[in-house]
Scaffold this motif. Structure first.
Motif, PDB file in Angstrom:
ATOM      1  N   LEU A  60       0.833  -1.204   0.000  1.00  0.00           N
ATOM      2  CA  LEU A  60       0.000   0.000   0.000  1.00  0.00           C
ATOM      3  C   LEU A  60       0.867   1.253   0.000  1.00  0.00           C
ATOM      4  CD1 LEU A  60      -2.988  -0.637   2.433  1.00  0.00           C
ATOM      5  CD2 LEU A  60      -3.072  -0.176   0.000  1.00  0.00           C
ATOM      6  N   TYR A  61       1.941   1.182   0.787  1.00  0.00           N
ATOM      7  CA  TYR A  61       2.848   2.334   0.839  1.00  0.00           C
ATOM      8  C   TYR A  61       3.373   2.635  -0.563  1.00  0.00           C
ATOM      9  CZ  TYR A  61       6.968   5.121   1.822  1.00  0.00           C
ATOM     10  OH  TYR A  61       7.923   6.126   1.817  1.00  0.00           O
ATOM     11  N   TRP A  62       3.806   1.567  -1.235  1.00  0.00           N
ATOM     12  CA  TRP A  62       4.328   1.748  -2.594  1.00  0.00           C
ATOM     13  C   TRP A  62       3.233   2.285  -3.521  1.00  0.00           C
ATOM     14  CZ3 TRP A  62       2.803  -0.846  -7.095  1.00  0.00           C
ATOM     15  CH2 TRP A  62       3.594  -0.561  -8.231  1.00  0.00           C
ATOM     16  N   LEU A  63       2.050   1.691  -3.417  1.00  0.00           N
ATOM     17  CA  LEU A  63       0.936   2.087  -4.275  1.00  0.00           C
ATOM     18  C   LEU A  63       0.610   3.563  -4.094  1.00  0.00           C
ATOM     19  CD1 LEU A  63      -1.306   0.694  -6.146  1.00  0.00           C
ATOM     20  CD2 LEU A  63      -2.765   0.928  -4.147  1.00  0.00           C
ATOM     21  N   ILE A  64       0.583   3.997  -2.855  1.00  0.00           N
ATOM     22  CA  ILE A  64       0.146   5.367  -2.584  1.00  0.00           C
ATOM     23  C   ILE A  64       1.247   6.375  -2.899  1.00  0.00           C
ATOM     24  CG2 ILE A  64      -0.510   6.930  -0.718  1.00  0.00           C
ATOM     25  CD1 ILE A  64      -2.160   4.662   0.428  1.00  0.00           C
ATOM     26  N   GLN A  65       2.502   5.992  -2.646  1.00  0.00           N
ATOM     27  CA  GLN A  65       3.591   6.949  -2.853  1.00  0.00           C
ATOM     28  C   GLN A  65       4.092   6.981  -4.293  1.00  0.00           C
ATOM     29  OE1 GLN A  65       4.565   9.175  -0.664  1.00  0.00           O
ATOM     30  NE2 GLN A  65       3.227   8.369   0.936  1.00  0.00           N
ATOM     31  N   HIS A  66       3.978   5.862  -5.012  1.00  0.00           N
ATOM     32  CA  HIS A  66       4.709   5.774  -6.278  1.00  0.00           C
ATOM     33  C   HIS A  66       3.867   5.466  -7.509  1.00  0.00           C
ATOM     34  CE1 HIS A  66       8.520   6.165  -4.234  1.00  0.00           C
ATOM     35  NE2 HIS A  66       8.119   5.276  -3.362  1.00  0.00           N
ATOM     36  N   THR A  67       2.552   5.460  -7.405  1.00  0.00           N
ATOM     37  CA  THR A  67       1.760   5.193  -8.605  1.00  0.00           C
ATOM     38  C   THR A  67       0.783   6.336  -8.851  1.00  0.00           C
ATOM     39  OG1 THR A  67      -0.038   4.095  -7.456  1.00  0.00           O
ATOM     40  CG2 THR A  67       1.818   2.716  -8.120  1.00  0.00           C
ATOM     41  N   ARG A  68       0.234   6.319 -10.058  1.00  0.00           N
ATOM     42  CA  ARG A  68      -0.699   7.387 -10.418  1.00  0.00           C
ATOM     43  C   ARG A  68      -1.964   7.302  -9.568  1.00  0.00           C
ATOM     44  NH1 ARG A  68      -2.671  11.050 -13.965  1.00  0.00           N
ATOM     45  NH2 ARG A  68      -4.836  10.711 -14.559  1.00  0.00           N
ATOM     46  N   ILE A  69      -2.450   6.073  -9.388  1.00  0.00           N
ATOM     47  CA  ILE A  69      -3.636   5.911  -8.544  1.00  0.00           C
ATOM     48  C   ILE A  69      -3.356   6.445  -7.148  1.00  0.00           C
ATOM     49  CG2 ILE A  69      -4.972   4.161  -7.298  1.00  0.00           C
ATOM     50  CD1 ILE A  69      -5.353   2.662  -9.743  1.00  0.00           C
ATOM     51  N   GLY A  70      -2.169   6.120  -6.657  1.00  0.00           N
ATOM     52  CA  GLY A  70      -1.794   6.580  -5.319  1.00  0.00           C
ATOM     53  C   GLY A  70      -1.771   8.088  -5.220  1.00  0.00           C
ATOM     54  N   MET A  71      -1.239   8.705  -6.289  1.00  0.00           N
ATOM     55  CA  MET A  71      -1.196  10.160  -6.282  1.00  0.00           C
ATOM     56  C   MET A  71      -2.609  10.739  -6.210  1.00  0.00           C
ATOM     57  SD  MET A  71      -0.230  12.785  -9.246  1.00  0.00           S
ATOM     58  CE  MET A  71      -1.852  12.567  -9.856  1.00  0.00           C
ATOM     59  N   GLY A  92      -8.592   8.842   6.874  1.00  0.00           N
ATOM     60  CA  GLY A  92      -7.982   9.045   5.569  1.00  0.00           C
ATOM     61  C   GLY A  92      -6.501   8.710   5.531  1.00  0.00           C
ATOM     62  N   SER A  93      -5.913   8.393   6.677  1.00  0.00           N
ATOM     63  CA  SER A  93      -4.476   8.141   6.721  1.00  0.00           C
ATOM     64  C   SER A  93      -4.193   6.646   6.842  1.00  0.00           C
ATOM     65  CB  SER A  93      -3.866   8.889   7.911  1.00  0.00           C
ATOM     66  OG  SER A  93      -2.620   8.331   8.242  1.00  0.00           O
ATOM     67  N   VAL A  94      -3.534   6.070   5.823  1.00  0.00           N
ATOM     68  CA  VAL A  94      -3.198   4.644   5.858  1.00  0.00           C
ATOM     69  C   VAL A  94      -2.129   4.388   6.920  1.00  0.00           C
ATOM     70  CG1 VAL A  94      -2.252   2.723   4.553  1.00  0.00           C
ATOM     71  CG2 VAL A  94      -3.846   4.287   3.471  1.00  0.00           C
ATOM     72  N   ARG A  95      -1.181   5.325   7.014  1.00  0.00           N
ATOM     73  CA  ARG A  95      -0.152   5.218   8.045  1.00  0.00           C
ATOM     74  C   ARG A  95      -0.807   5.212   9.425  1.00  0.00           C
ATOM     75  NH1 ARG A  95       4.057   9.513   9.660  1.00  0.00           N
ATOM     76  NH2 ARG A  95       2.427  10.884   8.879  1.00  0.00           N
ATOM     77  N   LEU A 148     -14.402  -2.161  16.208  1.00  0.00           N
ATOM     78  CA  LEU A 148     -12.992  -1.956  16.547  1.00  0.00           C
ATOM     79  C   LEU A 148     -12.244  -1.315  15.379  1.00  0.00           C
ATOM     80  CD1 LEU A 148     -11.810  -5.075  18.555  1.00  0.00           C
ATOM     81  CD2 LEU A 148     -12.019  -2.718  19.315  1.00  0.00           C
ATOM     82  N   THR A 149     -12.634  -1.677  14.167  1.00  0.00           N
ATOM     83  CA  THR A 149     -11.991  -1.083  12.995  1.00  0.00           C
ATOM     84  C   THR A 149     -12.245   0.421  12.952  1.00  0.00           C
ATOM     85  OG1 THR A 149     -12.390  -3.150  11.831  1.00  0.00           O
ATOM     86  CG2 THR A 149     -11.734  -1.281  10.514  1.00  0.00           C
ATOM     87  N   PHE A 150     -13.452   0.804  13.279  1.00  0.00           N
ATOM     88  CA  PHE A 150     -13.753   2.237  13.326  1.00  0.00           C
ATOM     89  C   PHE A 150     -12.904   2.930  14.389  1.00  0.00           C
ATOM     90  CE2 PHE A 150     -17.622   1.554  10.832  1.00  0.00           C
ATOM     91  CZ  PHE A 150     -17.544   2.659  10.017  1.00  0.00           C
ATOM     92  N   VAL A 151     -12.745   2.254  15.514  1.00  0.00           N
ATOM     93  CA  VAL A 151     -11.890   2.811  16.567  1.00  0.00           C
ATOM     94  C   VAL A 151     -10.489   3.058  16.013  1.00  0.00           C
ATOM     95  CG1 VAL A 151     -10.796   2.319  18.783  1.00  0.00           C
ATOM     96  CG2 VAL A 151     -13.208   1.779  18.441  1.00  0.00           C
ATOM     97  N   VAL A 152      -9.986   2.060  15.271  1.00  0.00           N
ATOM     98  CA  VAL A 152      -8.655   2.173  14.676  1.00  0.00           C
ATOM     99  C   VAL A 152      -8.587   3.376  13.736  1.00  0.00           C
ATOM    100  CG1 VAL A 152      -7.128   1.090  12.987  1.00  0.00           C
ATOM    101  CG2 VAL A 152      -8.059  -0.260  14.870  1.00  0.00           C
ATOM    102  N   VAL A 153      -9.579   3.484  12.862  1.00  0.00           N
ATOM    103  CA  VAL A 153      -9.572   4.557  11.864  1.00  0.00           C
ATOM    104  C   VAL A 153      -9.595   5.923  12.539  1.00  0.00           C
ATOM    105  CG1 VAL A 153     -10.948   5.639  10.065  1.00  0.00           C
ATOM    106  CG2 VAL A 153     -10.604   3.171  10.052  1.00  0.00           C
ATOM    107  N   VAL A 154     -10.426   6.040  13.561  1.00  0.00           N
ATOM    108  CA  VAL A 154     -10.557   7.338  14.221  1.00  0.00           C
ATOM    109  C   VAL A 154      -9.301   7.660  15.025  1.00  0.00           C
ATOM    110  CG1 VAL A 154     -11.847   8.567  15.970  1.00  0.00           C
ATOM    111  CG2 VAL A 154     -13.052   7.305  14.212  1.00  0.00           C
ATOM    112  N   ILE A 155      -8.736   6.655  15.683  1.00  0.00           N
ATOM    113  CA  ILE A 155      -7.500   6.897  16.429  1.00  0.00           C
ATOM    114  C   ILE A 155      -6.383   7.291  15.463  1.00  0.00           C
ATOM    115  CG2 ILE A 155      -5.615   5.744  17.675  1.00  0.00           C
ATOM    116  CD1 ILE A 155      -7.620   4.250  19.292  1.00  0.00           C
ATOM    117  N   GLY A 156      -6.279   6.577  14.358  1.00  0.00           N
ATOM    118  CA  GLY A 156      -5.195   6.822  13.417  1.00  0.00           C
ATOM    119  C   GLY A 156      -5.341   8.139  12.673  1.00  0.00           C
ATOM    120  N   GLY A 157      -6.571   8.617  12.526  1.00  0.00           N
ATOM    121  CA  GLY A 157      -6.801   9.827  11.741  1.00  0.00           C
ATOM    122  C   GLY A 157      -7.446   9.427  10.436  1.00  0.00           C
TER     123      GLY A 157
END
Lengths: 322, 305, 250
Positions: free
Chosen positions: B157-168, B237-240, B226-235
């Motif tokens: 995912l890191y590669w996809l988001i940082q280095h591809t057109r879709i990621g951009m 829209g942020s995969v990191r 729990l997944t929602f908890v994760v998403v909200v804690i992480g921020g």
């Protein structure tokens, strides 16, 4: 009031329901209707903050459960003859348990609201859910009050002059509380406080710019809604004669929210209509097929996509969204 | 460190990885389309069921894996095109209600097709045993596989988001939605692809969850919250943030439920301690989330800076 | 020297590497109409945010009627008499124009923890609201805001701000998006207000600014480069360099 006549007819019909049920040989309907009344109060209370204040609380069932557990726990200590913490005696008097249930729910809402209202948007939805989940797991873990098995309330609370063991008397009592709550909420919505809530829903930035400190009004609304839902829970505990953590599970919060939207957000009767529709659909569809939820899902979807004003919107009364 | 602590940490890591697989898709959908999708857990369930059934019928676990991924991704894209697309412009309330309806539909649909009985899933060949990762600590190799797969997905995912057109476009879409639209990008297709990707990952999580826990109706909702908890804690829209939040939640949850009942048992009766311990450790992650939101209302790694 | 209504001293706000407000000092005197102009990106929006309380400055002071209000909330500032209008209208779209202003009147009239009496027919709110709508020249009282024209909404913005009975009125581009005739009408409305209330006017419409303003402050790249009367500003070479050249062809 423009709508006075239809309302009077509706109320007369509601009062007459137990007799009609007896006459038609459907006495079980009374219990079903009582459940609708209780959930109607819960949904109406959520509508105050959701429909009029724009606060999407996804943890409203917590106050429902707290109200119910207040009745259950007071009963348990009354039955055992042991005061709570060795101080507070138990009780089986409705005139005692109901105000305490509302107080407990109100205090919980004050604490949770004070924290949650520092956020907004999705974060608010999720933080209210988080607090409700905390309450849910707390009661799952409290073995002294039955844990996840729940707690039996062997006898309904006592009220001077009424016998709540009779289903019709409990029904009328709940109807009375529903009507009183709706009347109260109707006054609140039309009052200066209600205008402020409504303004916050529409444009919070504007409200600050005319000098309204919005936080405290939102918090007050949140607490009132919590108390209303506590009342609903306390009545539900009497109807079911049983309380369990399921009453405050996130699915219950979702259901209450569904009732509000299904009936019509921001309308006086919408939440009650929504409660009746949901419970009624469960009953009717459930009578036809055990897989009734398979059909309920798409119905909810259809309401969102094509009838955003809910049932009240379809009836052409008090529709606002759309 | 004692073997017990290491084992619990690994369990936490494995659980966190599962959460990450779900949260990654959810957070992208959340961040880019602005949709609260409660039915994300249903895609997890669809993936698990498809994998279990195909593996049973064919006798090949890996065929099941493919089936699970394909079923989840396909279901996700159909849901996006048929339903969610109409909800992008709506408020959160409508999205919650509509996707709540989807949950009912999927759960009941699966019940009608396959019944309420949980499906049992065999471990894939070659991963049925354990590996002694330190003296006196054998650890199931399948759980290690989950961790490895999850970390690979994170890297991918890191590669996809940082280095591809879709990621951009994804990155731009998360922060400047209108800008991407103005650039004339086919946003509808992008949305469908992103949604399909999220569904694929949810399906992957479902497939991996099969042998570890039961495949049954309602499995999606248990983990969804729990997944929602994760998403909200992480921020949002942020995969990191999703990765960090998932590991935090996974490890916290596992350690609490591993150790709190034991501590409580020293001060109260066994059965009560177990019940209260389980409850307190379940509450733990929600307390964590509430604290994070109160300190950083937009999560730890907010995407919309 | 009269005590100024608003005194801004050494205000600074940075966003990342950008100094949006760079050591801005500014005074608005009682009854004065003070215009704040500057090319796009000059930091007007950020400065207004700090005056109204929506943005907290990194350094500096905002003093209103002798009181340091730098840390006060938006609502607290309004209560003290610092009201504002929005460039992009912020109104209650589902309500009528009259209901909007009535709510603003209500906000001024003390706390709103009144839960019982109907506010919708309260003459104590409606009569001042109607008077304010007449004062700004908005005739359609009972029309929902969503159905009002852009020009009418701009007038409503003004009425909402006036309802707070401000000592200082912060007007954020009241002419933006108005047609020529509407602009002229707005200019006349503001002229009628002049003197009764101090006004800080942020505006792109130079004709209106030079016609109305007692004094003008020019903001460029977050700095206040000049303050003076219309003639002084016109004659100021720094202003001509930095600003008028760009703005002459809007």
């Amino acid at each position: 009031m423009r709508n006075a006549l239809p309302l009077a007819v509706l109320l007369a019909g509601a009062i007459a329901l137990p007799w009609a049920a007896e006459a038609l040989g459907q006495p079980a309907t009374i219990g079903l209707a009582t459940r609708i009344l209780c959930l109607g109060i819960a949904a109406a209370s959520l509508n105050l903050i959701l429909g009029h204040g724009g606060m999407v609380s996804f943890g409203h069932a917590l106050y429902y459960g707290l109200g119910a557990y207040t009745v259950g726990i007071l009963w348990e200590h009354f039955r055992l003859g042991e005061p709570i913490f060795g101080v507070i005696p138990g009780s089986n008097e409705l005139l005692v348990t109901l105000p305490i249930a509302m107080l407990v729910a109100g205090v919980a809402a004050a604490v949770i609201g004070a924290l949650s209202l520092r956020t907004s948007g999705v974060q608010f939805i999720m933080i209210t859910l988080a607090f409700a989940q905390m309450g849910f797991f707390l009661f799952v873990g409290l073995k002294a009050y039955g844990g996840d098995d729940g707690l039996l309330v062997r006898r309904r609370n006592l009220v001077p002059g009424l016998d709540l063991r009779q289903p019709d008397q409990l029904y009328w009592l709940c109807l009375g509380f529903l009507v009183a709550w709706l009347f109260l909420q109707w006054r609140i919505v039309g009052s200066r406080f209600g205008r402020v809530l409504e303004g916050i829903r529409q444009n919070e930035r504007r409200m600050a710019a005319i000098g309204i400190a919005t936080y405290r009004y939102k918090l007050a609304g949140f607490v009132i809604a919590g108390m209303g839902c506590g009342l609903a829970g306390a009545l539900t505990a009497n109807e079911l004669r049983f309380v369990s953590p399921d009453l405050m599970a996130w699915q219950k919060s979702g259901e209450i929210m569904v009732m509000v939207i299904l009936g019509g957000v921001g309308t006086l009767l919408g939440p009650v209509v929504g409660a009746a529709a949901l419970v009624g659909m469960e009953y009717v569809l459930g009578g036809i097929t055990e897989n009734w939820q398979f059909f309920l899902g798409p119905i909810l979807l259809a309401v969102v996509l094509w009838a955003p004003g809910g049932i009240m919107g379809l009836l052409g009364r008090g529709a606002r969204r759309g | 460190m004692s073997a017990l602590v290491v084992e619990q940490l690994l369990n936490g890591l494995q659980f966190g990885i599962m959460l990450f697989l779900l949260a990654a898709g959810l957070t992208l959908v959340f961040g880019i389309m602005g949709v609260i999708n409660l039915a994300h857990g249903s895609l997890f369930m669809v993936g698990a069921y498809a994998a279990a059934l195909v593996a049973q019928a064919s006798g090949h676990w890996w065929l099941g894996l493919l089936a699970g991924l394909a079923a989840a991704a396909a279901t996700g894209m159909v849901v996006e095109v048929a339903v969610l697309r109409r909800l992008y412009a709506r408020d959160h309330l409508d999205q919650v209600l509509a996707t709540f309806g989807l949950i009912l539909f999927f759960n009941q649909g699966i019940t009608m097709l396959f019944g309420r009985q949980p499906l049992l899933v065999q471990l894939p060949p070659g991963f049925a045993g354990s590996i002694e990762i330190m003296p006196g600590l054998p650890y199931p190799s399948f759980r290690l596989l989950i961790i490895a797969v999850g970390l690979l997905v994170a890297l991918g995912l890191y590669w996809l988001i940082q280095h591809t057109r879709i990621g951009m476009l994804v990155r731009a879409g998360a922060t400047h939605r209108d800008m991407v639209r103005a650039l004339g990008v086919d946003i509808r297709a992008l949305y469908t692809v992103v949604f399909g990707l999220g569904a694929l990952l949810a399906g992957l999580a479902g497939v991996m969850a099969g042998p570890v826990s039961n495949v049954q109706v309602g499995m999606g909702e248990q983990i969804l919250i729990l997944t929602f908890v994760v998403v909200v804690i992480g921020g949002i829209g942020s995969v990191r943030g999703a990765l960090f939040g998932a590991l935090l939640v996974g490890v916290t949850q596992t350690l609490l439920s591993g150790f709190v009942p034991g501590w409580l048992r020293q001060v109260m009766a066994g059965s009560e301690a177990d019940a209260l311990g389980a409850a307190l450790s379940s509450m733990g992650v929600y307390v964590l989330m509430a604290v994070v939101l109160l300190v950083k209302p937009r999560g730890l790694f907010p995407a919309h800076a | 020297m009269v005590e100024p209504v608003l005194r801004v001293q050494g205000l600074r706000k940075r966003f990342g590497g950008l100094a949006a407000t760079d050591d801005v000092s500014l005074e608005v005197r009682p009854g004065e109409l003070h215009a704040l102009i500057g090319p796009n990106g000059a930091g007007k929006t950020t400065l207004i945010g700090q005056l109204t309380g929506e943005i907290t400055p990194d350094a500096g002071q905002v003093v209103f009627c002798g009181e340091d209000i730098t840390r006060l909330s938006v609502a607290a500032r309004v209560k003290r008499g610092l009201a504002r209008s929005f460039q992009i209208v912020q109104l209650l779209d589902d309500d009528t124009a009259e209901a909007n202003v009535a709510l603003a009147v209500q906000a001024r009239a003390g706390h709103s923890f009144r839960f019982w009496r109907a506010a919708g027919r309260d003459a104590a709110l409606l009569e001042p609201a109607r008077a304010l709508l007449e004062q700004v020249g908005l005739a359609r009282h009972d029309t929902r805001v969503a159905d009002l024209s852009h020009g009418e909404r701009k007038l409503l913005e003004l009425a909402m701000a006036l309802a707070a009975r401000p000592i200082l009125l912060l007007l954020d581009e009241p002419m933006a998006g108005l047609g020529a005739a509407e602009s002229l009408a707005m200019t006349e409305t503001l002229r009628a207000l002049k003197g009764s209330v101090a006004i800080l006017l942020i505006e792109h419409d130079m004709e209106a600014v030079f016609a109305l303003a007692d004094r003008i402050t020019v903001l460029v790249y977050g700095r206040a480069i000049a303050t003076g009367t219309a003639e002084e500003i016109r004659a100021n070479p720094a202003v001509q360099d930095a600003y008028l050249a760009e703005e002459s062809s809007p």
